[in-house]
Design an enzyme around this catalytic site. Structure first.
Site, mmCIF file in Angstrom:
data_model
loop_
_atom_site.group_PDB
_atom_site.id
_atom_site.type_symbol
_atom_site.label_atom_id
_atom_site.label_comp_id
_atom_site.label_asym_id
_atom_site.label_seq_id
_atom_site.Cartn_x
_atom_site.Cartn_y
_atom_site.Cartn_z
ATOM 1 N N GLY A 12 76.301 73.855 102.501
ATOM 2 C CA GLY A 12 76.640 73.149 101.255
ATOM 3 C C GLY A 12 76.095 71.725 101.331
ATOM 4 N N ALA A 13 76.475 70.895 100.354
ATOM 5 C CA ALA A 13 75.941 69.527 100.299
ATOM 6 C C ALA A 13 76.291 68.743 101.573
ATOM 7 C CB ALA A 13 76.476 68.818 99.057
ATOM 8 N N ASN A 109 87.565 68.974 102.761
ATOM 9 C CA ASN A 109 88.620 68.312 101.977
ATOM 10 C C ASN A 109 89.935 69.045 102.200
ATOM 11 O OD1 ASN A 109 87.733 66.083 100.542
ATOM 12 N ND2 ASN A 109 87.164 67.245 98.708
ATOM 13 N N LYS A 192 93.679 60.536 103.426
ATOM 14 C CA LYS A 192 92.659 61.113 102.548
ATOM 15 C C LYS A 192 93.294 62.159 101.625
ATOM 16 C CE LYS A 192 88.515 62.013 100.953
ATOM 17 N NZ LYS A 192 87.745 63.141 101.367
ATOM 18 N N ASN A 200 91.914 64.336 92.440
ATOM 19 C CA ASN A 200 91.220 65.602 92.127
ATOM 20 C C ASN A 200 91.870 66.409 91.004
ATOM 21 O OD1 ASN A 200 90.075 64.542 94.471
ATOM 22 N ND2 ASN A 200 89.358 66.506 95.155
ATOM 23 N N GLU A 274 89.824 73.756 95.913
ATOM 24 C CA GLU A 274 90.553 73.599 97.185
ATOM 25 C C GLU A 274 92.008 73.176 96.940
ATOM 26 O OE1 GLU A 274 87.473 72.263 100.522
ATOM 27 O OE2 GLU A 274 87.300 71.009 98.741
HETATM 28 O O1 PAF Z 1 86.888 65.278 96.420
HETATM 29 C C1 PAF Z 1 86.335 64.269 95.963
HETATM 30 O O2 PAF Z 1 85.720 64.258 94.893
HETATM 31 C C2 PAF Z 1 86.372 63.015 96.814
HETATM 32 O O3 PAF Z 1 87.067 63.308 97.996
HETATM 33 C C3 PAF Z 1 86.987 61.780 96.115
HETATM 34 C C4 PAF Z 1 87.346 60.766 97.176
HETATM 35 C C5 PAF Z 1 88.201 62.131 95.300
HETATM 36 C C6 PAF Z 1 85.962 61.082 95.273
HETATM 37 O O4 PAF Z 1 85.472 61.827 94.209
#
Ligand code: PAF
Length: 310
Positions: A12-13, A109, A192, A200, A274
């Site tokens: 992926g990216a 994430n 995070k 999100n 996710e």
């Molecule tokens: O998932 C995302 O898009 C990124 O972790 C964040 C920090 C919310 C920035 O877009």
């Protein structure tokens, strides 16, 4: 000197970004080698196009390893860059194929998969597990075309089992810009996670860029989400203040004002999100501690509904 062999799993990216950063540094050293491992079962020659932060494009043709390539058994380190919901199946596939001393780094994430991976590792006592999070931005334009869109920070820390060798730590620190080692990686991951819980789902539900969440109309909503996360983190033994967490969330909203969050992108592109590892992790931990987290439950349910009906 023994040759260090590093495999990046996931094309992926972020996987391709990590591979490009590492290979530009490491493959120039005679004593180290980095491989990209993709879903294909057999090895294949592939030309990757990578555009760096200075907008220069680099093409390089590599031998992409398939998941069952014999070279997998020689790796000293694998960096797993797949979606959180893919980790468990992938780890079950790779564990019997990896060298018995191989170290694993999970980079995705959300939170949760580390708990199961740690359980699997009880059967592999010479292996070790580290966890990582990154705020580098990367965009995948086509399957083998990736642009490094934003400089960010990468935090890595030991979680369980054997420690990562210092020589491999040094290689990662040299190759990945702004990489730091954190002794308490779970706290860093919760920080995070709180950012992702606030940004999100709201961007996907309200169909907006990250920056729009700075509007007053979202303030109370964000406050409640973050307060619920801090309470659950505290019950999990992680002390994070509401004020500092809110400050961090608004800092990221402003720094990434023009971004379409990964979850909103997933919804727009009709992909699975996710959410179960972002708001869902908070909901799951809250249930363990018998804490009510209605705002996070609501976000999880609304995103699930969007995943189904789009
Ligand atoms: O998932 C995302 O898009 C990124 O972790 C964040 C920090 C919310 C920035 O877009």
């Amino acid at each position: 000197m023994t040759t260090q062999k590093i495999g990046v799993i996931g094309a992926g990216a972020i996987g391709q970004l990590m591979f490009n950063l590492l290979s530009s540094q490491i493959n120039s050293q005679a004593d180290a080698k980095v491989y990209l491992i993709a879903r294909e079962l057999s090895s294949d020659s592939q030309t990757l196009q990578f555009t760096d932060l200075a907008h220069s494009s680099h093409n390089h043709t590599i031998t992409l390893l398939g998941q069952d390539s014999p070279e997998v058994a020689e790796l000293d380190l694998v960096i797993i860059c797949v979606k959180a919901y893919q980790v468990d199946e992938l780890i079950c596939h790779f564990l019997p194929r990896l060298a018995n001393h191989c170290h694993i780094i999970l980079l995705h994430n959300g939170m949760g998969p580390h708990l199961n991976v740690a359980k699997h590792l009880l059967n592999y006592p010479k292996m070790g597990l580290s966890l990582a999070t990154t705020s580098h931005g990367a965009l995948k334009h086509a399957q083998w075309q990736v642009t490094h869109t934003g400089s960010g920070q990468t935090t890595v820390g030991h979680y369980t089992g054997h420690q990562l060798a210092d020589s491999l730590k040094d290689s990662l620190t040299q190759a990945i810009p702004k990489l730091t080692w954190h002794a308490d990686i779970i706290t860093a991951l919760w920080q995070k996670l709180i950012i992702n819980c606030a940004i999100n789902p709201l961007t996907a539900i309200f169909e907006c860029k990250n920056g729009q969440l700075a509007q007053d109309s979202f303030a109370e909503h964000i406050n409640i989400i973050v307060a619920e996360c801090c309470e659950v983190a505290k019950a999990d033994g992680i002390s994070l203040s509401l004020a500092a967490s809110l400050e961090m969330v608004y800092k990221v909203i402003n720094l990434t004002a023009n971004n379409i969050s990964s979850m909103y992108q997933d919804i727009l592109q009709l992909r699975k999100t996710e959410i179960d590892y972002i708001s869902g992790y908070v909901v799951e931990r809250a249930a363990q501690h018998q804490i009510a987290v209605p705002a996070n439950v609501n976000n999880q349910q609304r995103i699930k509904a969007l995943e189904i009906y789009r």
